[in-house]
Design a protein around this motif. Structure first.
Motif, PDB file in Angstrom:
ATOM      1  N   THR A  34      46.167  25.969  76.881  1.00 35.86           N
ATOM      2  CA  THR A  34      44.848  25.377  77.089  1.00 35.86           C
ATOM      3  C   THR A  34      43.901  25.947  76.047  1.00 35.86           C
ATOM      4  N   PRO A  61      37.263  23.991  73.969  1.00 38.59           N
ATOM      5  CA  PRO A  61      36.558  23.200  72.945  1.00 38.59           C
ATOM      6  C   PRO A  61      35.584  24.012  72.092  1.00 38.59           C
ATOM      7  N   ALA A 108      46.310  10.288  68.623  1.00 32.24           N
ATOM      8  CA  ALA A 108      45.433  10.075  69.776  1.00 32.24           C
ATOM      9  C   ALA A 108      45.871   8.811  70.500  1.00 32.24           C
ATOM     10  N   LEU A 112      43.270  18.780  72.210  1.00 35.54           N
ATOM     11  CA  LEU A 112      43.475  19.553  73.436  1.00 35.54           C
ATOM     12  C   LEU A 112      44.729  19.086  74.168  1.00 35.54           C
ATOM     13  N   ARG A 113      44.923  17.767  74.271  1.00 32.81           N
ATOM     14  CA  ARG A 113      46.091  17.213  74.979  1.00 32.81           C
ATOM     15  C   ARG A 113      47.387  17.547  74.258  1.00 32.81           C
ATOM     16  N   GLU A 152      40.987   8.090  73.486  1.00 36.73           N
ATOM     17  CA  GLU A 152      40.752   9.496  73.176  1.00 36.73           C
ATOM     18  C   GLU A 152      39.947   9.652  71.893  1.00 36.73           C
ATOM     19  N   ASP A 153      39.111  10.681  71.866  1.00 37.41           N
ATOM     20  CA  ASP A 153      38.506  11.087  70.609  1.00 37.41           C
ATOM     21  C   ASP A 153      39.375  12.194  70.019  1.00 37.41           C
ATOM     22  N   SER A 154      38.988  12.668  68.861  1.00 40.14           N
ATOM     23  CA  SER A 154      39.776  13.663  68.148  1.00 40.14           C
ATOM     24  C   SER A 154      39.937  14.959  68.944  1.00 40.14           C
ATOM     25  N   LEU A 155      38.862  15.462  69.518  1.00 38.75           N
ATOM     26  CA  LEU A 155      38.931  16.702  70.288  1.00 38.75           C
ATOM     27  C   LEU A 155      39.854  16.547  71.489  1.00 38.75           C
ATOM     28  N   SER A 156      39.716  15.458  72.218  1.00 37.01           N
ATOM     29  CA  SER A 156      40.572  15.218  73.388  1.00 37.01           C
ATOM     30  C   SER A 156      42.044  15.175  72.987  1.00 37.01           C
ATOM     31  N   ALA A 157      42.338  14.533  71.864  1.00 36.08           N
ATOM     32  CA  ALA A 157      43.720  14.459  71.377  1.00 36.08           C
ATOM     33  C   ALA A 157      44.237  15.845  71.005  1.00 36.08           C
TER      34      ALA A 157
END
Length: 167
Positions: A88, A91, A67, A78-79, A71-76
């Motif tokens: 894509t 979530p 990350a 997804l990215r 960033e949080d875990s989910l954002s990392a």
């Protein structure tokens, strides 16, 4: 370009400190990383092959990475999936299966890793490989992944039996 990581504690909580990627870490310091497993309705997993120029060249693996600061875990998750595979993820299709720490490759710190499972069908023809990271992609069954691990062509994950039991 310099990449900043948040330093987290052994439970994944931000400490308010940051570090530059590649800087040796101190004992008790962790950085957030993710491991992203994508499973389709047939029960197969989307796996990718590392490029020959990376550590563990040509090995098969699941998507993941560190990350970046903020960033949080989910954002990392997804990215990293969008960067490495051009996919894509939604979530609402994902959940964290496991969190654990793993010694960092430089210094005395470690990675705090969250393992994500996304249940999502993806048309493999739409995958766009990041040429610096991945050179191939395929759907693989649990049995195929275990066989690839036995053949030492898939990165071994200590939690694989736990993942397969929950998915």
């Amino acid at each position: 370009m310099i990449e900043l990581w948040d330093i987290v504690d052994e439970h994944g909580n931000r400490t308010g400190k940051t570090m530059v990627k590649g800087t040796p870490m101190k004992k008790g310091e962790y950085h957030l990383s993710v491991s992203v497993w994508i499973q389709n309705d047939a029960g197969d997993y989307l796996v990718s092959q590392r490029v020959p120029t990376k550590i563990a060249p040509n090995m098969w693996e699941t998507t993941g990475g560190a990350a970046i600061s903020g960033e949080d875990s989910l954002s990392a998750a997804l990215r990293e999936t969008k960067e490495e595979l051009g996919v894509t993820l939604y979530p609402e299709n994902g959940r964290v299966l496991k969190s654990y720490t793993y010694p960092h490759s430089s210094g005395d710190g470690a990675a705090y890793i969250e393992v994500w499972l996304f249940r999502q069908n993806i048309d493999i023809e739409t995958v766009v490989l990041q040429k610096e990271e991945t050179c191939d992609v395929k759907w693989a069954s649990k049995e195929q992944i275990k066989q690839m691990m036995d053949q030492n062509i898939f990165i071994k994950f200590d939690y694989i039996d736990e993942l397969f039991a929950q998915s």
